[in-house]
Design a protein around this motif. Sequence first.
Motif, short mmCIF file in Angstrom:
data_model
loop_
_atom_site.label_atom_id
_atom_site.label_comp_id
_atom_site.label_asym_id
_atom_site.label_seq_id
_atom_site.Cartn_x
_atom_site.Cartn_y
_atom_site.Cartn_z
N LEU A 93 -30.07 -1.70 21.30
CA LEU A 93 -28.81 -2.41 21.21
C LEU A 93 -27.81 -1.66 20.34
N TYR A 94 -28.29 -1.17 19.18
CA TYR A 94 -27.37 -0.53 18.25
C TYR A 94 -26.88 0.81 18.78
N ASP A 99 -20.97 4.32 18.59
CA ASP A 99 -19.75 5.07 18.28
C ASP A 99 -18.71 4.24 17.56
N VAL A 100 -18.89 2.91 17.47
CA VAL A 100 -17.90 2.12 16.75
C VAL A 100 -18.30 1.92 15.29
N THR A 461 -15.97 -3.89 12.69
CA THR A 461 -16.58 -4.98 13.44
C THR A 461 -18.05 -5.05 13.01
N VAL A 462 -18.53 -6.24 12.74
CA VAL A 462 -19.90 -6.36 12.24
C VAL A 462 -20.72 -7.22 13.18
N GLY A 463 -21.96 -6.82 13.37
CA GLY A 463 -22.85 -7.51 14.28
C GLY A 463 -24.14 -7.90 13.61
N PHE A 464 -25.23 -7.83 14.35
CA PHE A 464 -26.43 -8.54 13.93
C PHE A 464 -26.96 -8.39 12.50
#
Lengths: 530, 67
Positions: A93-94, A99-100, A461-464
């Motif tokens: 997933l990561y 690239d972001v 932007t932050v995710g899991f």
Amino acid sequence: MNKSSSSSSSSNSKSKFISENVFKFQNHEEFEETPTWAAVVTVLGYAILSALGWLRDFLRHIGFEEKKTAYDPNPKDFVPLYQSYECFYTRNLYTRIRDVFNQPIASVAGAEVHVMERLSDDYNWTFKFSGKKIPSINLGSYNYLGFAENQGPCSEEAIKSIEKYGLTTCSTRHELGTQQYMKELESLMAEYLNVEDCIAFGMGFATNALNIPTLAGKGDLILSDKLNHVSLILGARLSGATIRTFDHNDVKDLELQLHDAIIHGQPRTCRPWKKILIIVEGVYSMEGSLCRLPEIIAIKKKYKAYLYVDEAHSIGAIGPRGRGVVDYWKVDPNDIDIHMGTFTKSFGSAGGYIAGKKTLIDHIRIYSHSACYSSSMSAPVVLQIISALNIIMGRDGTNNGQKRIQQLACNVRYFRRQLFDMGFIVYGNDNSPVVPVMIYMPAKIAAVNREMLKRGCAVVTVGFPATHLTESRVRFCLSAGHTKEMLDHALRAMDEVGHLVSLRYSKQNPHLRWHDLNRADYDKEYLSLN
Amino acid sequence: MLSSVRRFFKFIHWLYLQYLLNTALYMLEPWERVLFTTLLFAIISTAVYSALVFLPVHVRSMIQTYS
């Protein structure tokens, strides 16, 4: 709120009148609930990604596809060193949207930054720099008062200090490492916070992680907020005390836990606790919420516990004079036992401090791991903090510092109000310079970042792992260095991206486009002090 | 006339982007997108076909049993 642009003539009284109105106390905090359909679609998206991840792992296992991750080259008959060398989430997933994250930059990270462009041929497993630098508005640095610049009085002081003191003392604080500038910094910081004494360390994370063990130990109780930073959690675990968590900013839950703890005592022996330490943060960086200091202080006095406030994001950025949450809520600094903060965010430097009564600081000076073993702070770093402090406190003779604080407050209100009215879900307090906007689905994390970069705004932007699985967000960090044109540009870009990616989730506010908003209202509210 | 055709195509492109973003296909490689879309299309078309063939017969027999 009074529109004070028609007020008195002389600049002194104008700024005073403006400051009274700008900081009229509006404490509104809101966390709108996740719409159910968004949560369902997010979970479905993760399910599809997991299923395809299993398929790809299977193809890699049978050898149909080559393994691009690092693998453990353990010799035959040896026990494997790592269980799975790079875990499922990172591989599948990561890496797809890698690239972001971790974008390298090519200039000073001030109000504008140059982001280096990276291209990838094999879906983000390897990158190549194309050499192009993308100039963009920096909405990701914790540069709250705009001190991260390479020109101006602060950087000149820092350069002069290298010529005078060299770069390092090559020693720890306990040995020959306490220079004159350290004493000056500590006394200045103690005066700034209106406490008795202060001690400064070289790294903000280490200030928390290595000093909580000197304050708490076995037989103590630490009550920490559920959303506390990792440095606080690490310090609490290292100390060996019993840790219990209370719901985020929930004063009733804290009181219940304190009540239970005092009645029942330590877990097996039922002896009374040696001390109870409550750890909260001033501004929580992922939510944008402020802690409820007056109520927590009332509880702490009632149950005789100690309070540790981590003002990493709030020192310099919150409050009418920039002195942090203590200034914002107008409480007595002596009520908080341990003030902690960092120099990384508002002062444009590096390091952390702990402040409080002289007896506490004397104890920390002797028993802290950080003071004893880590090398003392470097001269340009400290002189940058000292000159920034002089500007903020107004000691250099101008009112530059006060103007920066007011500019930040205006920027924050302007930006937040418009995002909120456009129909985005914005978390947190109306006065916090950290603005998280929710984007729930995993694919939208990548889409928002790339589209904003195309339009000239560098965002984070932050995710899991940093947030809940279904609550990914884009976090804007506003700065006093942002002008109104930059904010307008960013809002226009966010409006377009919000339409393209459909980020308007709010059920309470109507969904409006940027040109639908009434510009005159916001322009009147924005008081330009330049 | 040409601008409204262009706006229509832009709208279709926007709808396709929403499909990609909401199902997380935006971050997948092209062959994975084809695979998932084929599977989804197969499932939906089977459901629609069964409905078209069997629903009239089932509904008629239900009406007969309950009347």
